[in-house]
Design an enzyme around this catalytic site. Sequence first.
Site, PDB file in Angstrom:
ATOM      1  N   CYS A 328      29.358  43.223  46.732  1.00  0.00           N
ATOM      2  CA  CYS A 328      30.374  43.221  47.783  1.00  0.00           C
ATOM      3  C   CYS A 328      31.113  44.555  47.862  1.00  0.00           C
ATOM      4  O   CYS A 328      31.633  44.912  48.917  1.00  0.00           O
ATOM      5  CB  CYS A 328      31.352  42.073  47.580  1.00  0.00           C
ATOM      6  SG  CYS A 328      32.018  41.966  45.914  1.00  0.00           S
ATOM      7  N   HIS A 797      36.072  40.368  43.523  1.00  0.00           N
ATOM      8  CA  HIS A 797      35.388  40.326  44.807  1.00  0.00           C
ATOM      9  C   HIS A 797      36.073  41.278  45.795  1.00  0.00           C
ATOM     10  O   HIS A 797      37.293  41.445  45.761  1.00  0.00           O
ATOM     11  CB  HIS A 797      35.407  38.900  45.363  1.00  0.00           C
ATOM     12  CG  HIS A 797      34.573  38.709  46.586  1.00  0.00           C
ATOM     13  ND1 HIS A 797      33.216  38.924  46.608  1.00  0.00           N
ATOM     14  CD2 HIS A 797      34.904  38.315  47.845  1.00  0.00           C
ATOM     15  CE1 HIS A 797      32.745  38.672  47.818  1.00  0.00           C
ATOM     16  NE2 HIS A 797      33.751  38.303  48.578  1.00  0.00           N
TER      17      HIS A 797
END
Length: 835
Positions: A328, A797
């Site tokens: 990500c 994340h």
Amino acid sequence: MELFPELKNIKVPTEKSRLWKDECCYCFDTPENGEGLFIDLIGLLAFSKKYVQLNYQKTHHHLYLNFKKVAIVNEKVTSPTIENGGEEKPPKKLAIGVEGGFNVEDEEIKYEEHYKLYIFPDDKFLELSDPLIPENVRECCEKIKTLNSQSRKEEIVSWNAESVFPSAFAESIIQLDNNTKKIDPKGPWRCDVEGCDKVENLWLNLTDGFIGCGRKYADGTGGNGHAQEHFNQTQYPISVKLGTITKDHADVYSYPEDDMVSDPLLFQHLTHWGLNPNVMVKTEKSMAELELDQNLNFEFGKIQEKGKLLENVFGPGLTGIENLGNSCYMSSVIQMIFAIDSFQTRYLKDRETSFKDITQDPTQSFEIQMSKLAHGLLSGDYSIPLSKPSKNANEESEAATQVGIAPKMFKSLIGATHPEFSTMKQQDAHEYLQYLLEYIERAERSRPSWIQQTNPTRLFQFHNEDRIECGSSGQVKYTRRLENILSVPVNLDDATNKQEVLQYEETLKQQNGVRQKDQEEIRPIIPLVSCINGFVEPYRVDDFLSPATGAKTFSLNSSRMATFPEVLIIHLKKYTYNADYTPKKLNVFMDVPDVIDIDSLRGRGIKEGEVPLKEGTINNTKAPEPSFNQEVLDTLLSMDFPLVRCKKALLATGGKDAELAMNWIFEHTEDPDIDIEQPVNNNNNNNNNSGNNGNDKLFVFNPQDVDNIIGMGFTDPQAKLALKNTNGNLERAADWLFSHIDNLDELVAKDNASTSSINPSLIPQSTTSLQPVSDGVGKYELLGFISHLGNNVTCGHYVCHIKKNNRWIKFNDRHVQLSEQPPKELGYIYFYKRQ
């Protein structure tokens, strides 16, 4: 035309062959799309049907293996696969390709694989069983069917490198013969300690089958620590967490080693207690997942705009990127740069020409892969809804709602030569952005001749003005350097809600540090403008050898921006270090305006009344003869070492340790100048940055000190430079590194260059060689930002928000939505475009 004209060139591939069969070289079609992919039997590269002709024009290869995957009806996962006549397979070490989210009710998407031989340009398909197919062609096709694609092989190598290590105690466990105790693999389970009501976070001791609750978590939940107490009493070393056991994985903890480990005999150890991993399913989060929870739960709620039903969006420029396994960080950076017009134009305008005229292997061509990426993100071809939202094996957060793209070739190419970006680990998006911009800059120097657009990375570049003021003479020195990211400090003293934070922290203390379920977390609110102003604040540097006075003093250093870029990237230094040098995150909210004016940051060079720092004024100053510890010197001389070698060794090692000096002599015995008297040089310092200027050869490093610093996350050259600048003092070296953390690479480069010249610090730095950059007013409007969720940049994340057509869009892997309240306060990297 002969049906198999290139028969002699068909070779059966091996495990070492570089095979791509899961992604087209020129677009993001996969075996699941349309007619599938067509794998060149000679080049071992895959193409969608529309690009087979292009490959044929370049290579004249006729034969392709058509690989197509067809989804079949979803089925609930009900039982494990039984192979080898009913014998159940033990858990495998690798868990690549299995569901990585936390939802035991997920449905498993299954595919049927279809293969045919395809002959171009005849447009003829043959079943692989067709007797017309020569044997070597058939063998080649069958081998391709079984081999892993290149991206898959890289995943496996990376996964192996990053997996936990086997416990030293695993193979020596003697399990007690307790036939009366068998544990139900389906539960329910309960802590064995009388009176303990814990039914979650339970750990099974593999030696005696004792089930004990784990430690208490930071938020007050968890267990009562009975598993740890049991180890303290029995010294039985290894436990496995119930609820994490599946046929592919289980959390295993070693108390003596105080770490998560693997157990090569886990299947055997579990079956001893009646547990069959092949029929068990995950019912609890793993320790890796729990590690993120405290911050993730709070921050993710804000990122997701909890309580709001966000609209999924599709179309050109609204394409999600599949998570390839902790990728990500890469996806967020890619989404941001391709939201900028110049990047879109640069890599779209001549895409077809580049595809046609570049003869290089397309998987190794940066130009082709960037053009492919631009089209994949901006065309809208892959921004189409999935019939049913689903999660792949790697996505950490939401179920995907669109097909999106999976840039495996791009990730492989960019990360091939980087020790971190080639792995499956989470990385720092700021470091990746810097690396990618440098990669593009290098690629632009050899770009195809038909490309006429400006290098898009120039949009971010600006000249930084550094000022050094001598603490004794007041004289100043101005230099400029090229930068592309403005990194600014986050100072908690700048918080605008200090009183509220103090009250909240006092309340937490009264609650034993545990936040109540519905209690709102209060974080310091830091204005972004304060961080920007902090960038220009002067700071003191000690041990500055002044060229003006020839003596050590201090300097006052500061920086400003000499030019303003078209797109300003602001990176927040939200991640710092604890006293033990472990990373920690500053949990703050940023007050981020949509428009900023930074004209006050402009540096204008030397001011009226300032006196330039005179260089070289100490060039003729005679240095005093060095003095030596006579006792240490006599010890070395008693070993029959020549006097000149003893003196050199003492100078290089600090002069206090005979053993260290002796080791230096042994290490440098073969030096051609070992017996040549070293001239004394007073100019040993490259201003305040490089303290041994050319004398690297005479400085010996304590290997343990170097290893200790590398263990903090620094490189070998950085560790050695710090030790040189602090005369081998480990504690001061660590402080030196953190005080110079923003320009360590530059200092290492300067230090390396200094070994080839006598006094580089006496050569005035020139700014005339700096690359020209654009300049304009310092007024900017927010274009987008990258947010990070987690305790430090190497876990958690990344999500990005981008303003497109006056609408804020949230890009979270393959989940793309309209954002009603973009969480600007949680940003890590901000992109501002000049108005």
